[in-house]
Scaffold this active site. Structure first.
Site, PDB file in Angstrom:
ATOM      1  N   HIS A  43       0.840  -1.209   0.000  1.00  0.00           N
ATOM      2  CA  HIS A  43       0.000   0.000   0.000  1.00  0.00           C
ATOM      3  C   HIS A  43       0.868   1.251   0.000  1.00  0.00           C
ATOM      4  O   HIS A  43       0.588   2.232  -0.692  1.00  0.00           O
ATOM      5  CB  HIS A  43      -0.880   0.033   1.254  1.00  0.00           C
ATOM      6  CG  HIS A  43      -1.884  -1.065   1.357  1.00  0.00           C
ATOM      7  ND1 HIS A  43      -1.773  -2.092   2.260  1.00  0.00           N
ATOM      8  CD2 HIS A  43      -3.023  -1.303   0.665  1.00  0.00           C
ATOM      9  CE1 HIS A  43      -2.807  -2.910   2.140  1.00  0.00           C
ATOM     10  NE2 HIS A  43      -3.571  -2.465   1.172  1.00  0.00           N
ATOM     11  N   SER A  87      -2.662  -8.117   3.089  1.00  0.00           N
ATOM     12  CA  SER A  87      -3.119  -7.953   4.476  1.00  0.00           C
ATOM     13  C   SER A  87      -3.465  -9.312   5.074  1.00  0.00           C
ATOM     14  O   SER A  87      -3.323  -9.532   6.276  1.00  0.00           O
ATOM     15  CB  SER A  87      -4.350  -7.045   4.521  1.00  0.00           C
ATOM     16  OG  SER A  87      -4.042  -5.807   3.934  1.00  0.00           O
TER      17      SER A  87
END
Ligand code: PAF
Length: 278
Positions: free
Chosen positions: A34, A183
């Site tokens: 990210h 994640s």
């Protein structure tokens, strides 16, 4: 960094911003992948907005919505450090007030592979991404290539619905052993983490076979399946990255993707590797 939680506040802040606006939509539980999107946006845009919203619409009834990692304080600190100007972090009721009647339903592109295994997933993604684009009104939106079919769906949505946003594709960030950052890697225990890079290895094997001149995709996939255990295969396929229908034969001089999904315990990993056929 300013944090806003309502659509009205986000629109108000947006009106005060000038210059190119870069946007990174996320579901939080941020990792270096990210942050690489933020870094790219920083170099290309005057202002960077990120969002954190765990979108219930893109989780199936038996998926991990409740359990999905949520680390809001750590995420906000990381985004501020990375140079994000505005964080949009709405609650569920703000994004989906009761009584909604509309959603964005993608076409055939979203029916293969991830769309087949996760019914409704791409409708959930397309709907929330279009809503976020309408709220934030970015010039450029940054998406990771790890979620290649998502990237294709969003790119096609923007084209087909004339959404005035440029979609920028950013390279997958990997651990040194090849595992794509995600994640959901937080779910892996030590043994599963050790097994997880086998998915990337299998995809690299398919890419090597096709780049070496093999045209029979089924044979290349069958050989690569042997590289997967101890992971449990969900699918391995080769696709045109704009179409996503699995190919049986690889065309010559084509830019393709070897894509795959596999389970490490109950954690589902996805990944892809570029293939340039001779
Ligand atoms: O890739 C993600 O994190 C999500 O699918 C996205 C694009 C933020 C939409 O919820």
């Amino acid at each position: 960094m300013r944090t806003v939680a309502t659509v009205a506040d986000m629109r108000r802040v947006r009106r005060s911003l000038s210059g190119t606006l870069g946007f990174i939509p996320t579901m939080g539980a941020l990792h270096a992948g990210h942050l690489s999107l933020v870094e790219r946006a920083r170099t290309e845009c005057a202002t960077v907005v990120a969002s954190i919203f765990v979108n219930p619409l893109q989780f199936g009834p038996n998926e991990d919505f409740e359990r999905y990692p949520r680390t809001p304080d750590r995420d906000a600190q990381a985004l501020a450090r990375a140079g994000v100007d505005v964080l949009f972090a709405p609650q569920r009721a703000e994004m989906y007030p009761p009584g909604a009647q509309f959603s964005v339903v993608p076409g055939s592109l979203a029916t293969y592979l991830e769309g087949d295994r996760r019914p409704g997933f791409f409708t959930g993604v397309a709907t929330v991404v279009l809503k976020l684009f309408n709220i934030v009104t970015p010039d450029v939106a940054y998406f990771g290539q790890k979620d290649a079919q998502q990237l294709a769906v969003v790119t096609r949505m923007v084209r087909d619905l004339d959404v005035p946003v440029r979609v920028a594709a950013c390279p997958t960030v990997r651990e040194p052993d090849g595992l794509a950052l995600s994640s959901r890697n937080a779910y892996l225990d030590d043994a599963q983490r050790a097994a997880a890079p086998h998915l990337h290895a299998a995809l690299v094997q398919i890419a090597h076979a096709l780049e070496g001149g093999q045209r029979d995709v089924c044979a290349a996939v069958a050989q690569a399946e042997a590289a997967l255990p101890p992971l449990k295969m969900d699918y391995l396929a080769v696709v045109d990255p704009a179409v996503f229908e699995p190919l049986r034969t690889a065309p010559g001089k084509a830019a393709l993707l070897a894509v795959g999904a596999a389970f490490a315990g109950s954690t589902r990993l996805i990944d892809n590797v570029e293939v340039q056929t001779p």
